[in-house]
Design a protein around this motif. Structure first.
Motif, PDB file in Angstrom:
ATOM      1  N   ASN A  47       0.828  -1.207   0.000  1.00  0.00           N
ATOM      2  CA  ASN A  47       0.000   0.000   0.000  1.00  0.00           C
ATOM      3  C   ASN A  47       0.860   1.255   0.000  1.00  0.00           C
ATOM      4  O   ASN A  47       0.571   2.208   0.715  1.00  0.00           O
ATOM      5  N   ALA A  48       1.886   1.299  -0.784  1.00  0.00           N
ATOM      6  CA  ALA A  48       2.835   2.405  -0.756  1.00  0.00           C
ATOM      7  C   ALA A  48       2.184   3.740  -1.059  1.00  0.00           C
ATOM      8  O   ALA A  48       2.536   4.749  -0.458  1.00  0.00           O
ATOM      9  N   GLU A  49       1.245   3.790  -1.982  1.00  0.00           N
ATOM     10  CA  GLU A  49       0.632   5.047  -2.375  1.00  0.00           C
ATOM     11  C   GLU A  49      -0.485   5.471  -1.432  1.00  0.00           C
ATOM     12  O   GLU A  49      -0.948   6.594  -1.470  1.00  0.00           O
ATOM     13  N   LYS A  50      -0.941   4.585  -0.590  1.00  0.00           N
ATOM     14  CA  LYS A  50      -2.083   4.868   0.278  1.00  0.00           C
ATOM     15  C   LYS A  50      -1.622   5.116   1.699  1.00  0.00           C
ATOM     16  O   LYS A  50      -0.648   4.541   2.157  1.00  0.00           O
ATOM     17  N   ASP A  51      -2.343   5.957   2.411  1.00  0.00           N
ATOM     18  CA  ASP A  51      -2.103   6.147   3.835  1.00  0.00           C
ATOM     19  C   ASP A  51      -2.846   5.070   4.600  1.00  0.00           C
ATOM     20  O   ASP A  51      -3.746   4.434   4.084  1.00  0.00           O
ATOM     21  N   GLY A  52      -2.465   4.896   5.821  1.00  0.00           N
ATOM     22  CA  GLY A  52      -3.188   3.936   6.635  1.00  0.00           C
ATOM     23  C   GLY A  52      -2.271   2.964   7.356  1.00  0.00           C
ATOM     24  O   GLY A  52      -2.647   2.367   8.322  1.00  0.00           O
ATOM     25  N   GLY A  53      -1.058   2.805   6.877  1.00  0.00           N
ATOM     26  CA  GLY A  53      -0.112   1.923   7.559  1.00  0.00           C
ATOM     27  C   GLY A  53      -0.598   0.492   7.598  1.00  0.00           C
ATOM     28  O   GLY A  53      -1.169  -0.011   6.646  1.00  0.00           O
ATOM     29  N   GLY A  54      -0.395  -0.136   8.742  1.00  0.00           N
ATOM     30  CA  GLY A  54      -0.813  -1.520   8.893  1.00  0.00           C
ATOM     31  C   GLY A  54       0.257  -2.480   8.389  1.00  0.00           C
ATOM     32  O   GLY A  54       1.377  -2.099   8.072  1.00  0.00           O
ATOM     33  N   ALA A  55      -0.131  -3.724   8.317  1.00  0.00           N
ATOM     34  CA  ALA A  55       0.796  -4.783   7.922  1.00  0.00           C
ATOM     35  C   ALA A  55       0.828  -4.883   6.398  1.00  0.00           C
ATOM     36  O   ALA A  55       0.283  -5.799   5.803  1.00  0.00           O
ATOM     37  N   ASP A  56       1.478  -3.923   5.771  1.00  0.00           N
ATOM     38  CA  ASP A  56       1.486  -3.894   4.310  1.00  0.00           C
ATOM     39  C   ASP A  56       2.856  -4.168   3.702  1.00  0.00           C
ATOM     40  O   ASP A  56       3.002  -4.164   2.491  1.00  0.00           O
ATOM     41  N   LYS A  57       3.862  -4.424   4.532  1.00  0.00           N
ATOM     42  CA  LYS A  57       5.183  -4.793   4.018  1.00  0.00           C
ATOM     43  C   LYS A  57       5.186  -6.303   3.817  1.00  0.00           C
ATOM     44  O   LYS A  57       4.773  -7.067   4.682  1.00  0.00           O
ATOM     45  N   ARG A  58       5.642  -6.730   2.632  1.00  0.00           N
ATOM     46  CA  ARG A  58       5.590  -8.146   2.280  1.00  0.00           C
ATOM     47  C   ARG A  58       6.993  -8.691   2.075  1.00  0.00           C
ATOM     48  O   ARG A  58       7.840  -8.065   1.463  1.00  0.00           O
ATOM     49  N   CYS A  59       7.216  -9.880   2.591  1.00  0.00           N
ATOM     50  CA  CYS A  59       8.447 -10.616   2.324  1.00  0.00           C
ATOM     51  C   CYS A  59       8.044 -11.995   1.813  1.00  0.00           C
ATOM     52  O   CYS A  59       7.400 -12.768   2.524  1.00  0.00           O
TER      53      CYS A  59
END
Length: 117
Positions: A47-59
């Motif tokens: 979700n790089a373009e969106k605000d909101g954070g959360g668990a959005d980093k993927r490995c």
């Protein structure tokens, strides 16, 4: 075991990040070193373009065992580092299970004790 780190356009793949990821994967999977030819690490920000954070980093980890089909695990977390640690743990469990079945570990184990009477 060769470790290859790939990032999407939203994660800056600088030398410090690459070293951190390689060290974590090497440490976490070192007991399988002689059984893996390569581990590919794919890092992304969903979700790089969106605000909101959360668990959005993927490995996403793809391990290539010698003479076997590749195996893949994915972990999502709030930071790239957390995602790498989580994915490495999942890969450890998967490889322990996969190689344990192949090696026949505990194949003869039983909870019953032979009673010599």
């Amino acid at each position: 075991m060769k470790i290859q780190v790939n990032t999407d356009r939203n994660i800056e793949g600088n030398e410090a990040l690459v070293q951190l990821v390689e060290a974590e994967v090497q440490y976490g999977l070192e007991r399988f070193d002689d059984r893996l030819t390569r581990v590919e690490v794919h890092l992304g920000d969903e979700n790089a373009e969106k605000d909101g954070g959360g668990a959005d980093k993927r490995c996403l980890l793809e391990a290539r065992p010698t003479g076997m089909q590749p195996v893949v695990v994915t972990e999502y977390a709030e930071t790239v580092e957390q995602a790498v640690v989580g994915a490495t743990g999942k890969m450890q469990n998967l490889l322990n299970s996969r190689f344990g079945r192949i090696d026949g570990r505990d194949a003869d184990a039983t909870i019953r004790q032979n009673d010599p009477t």
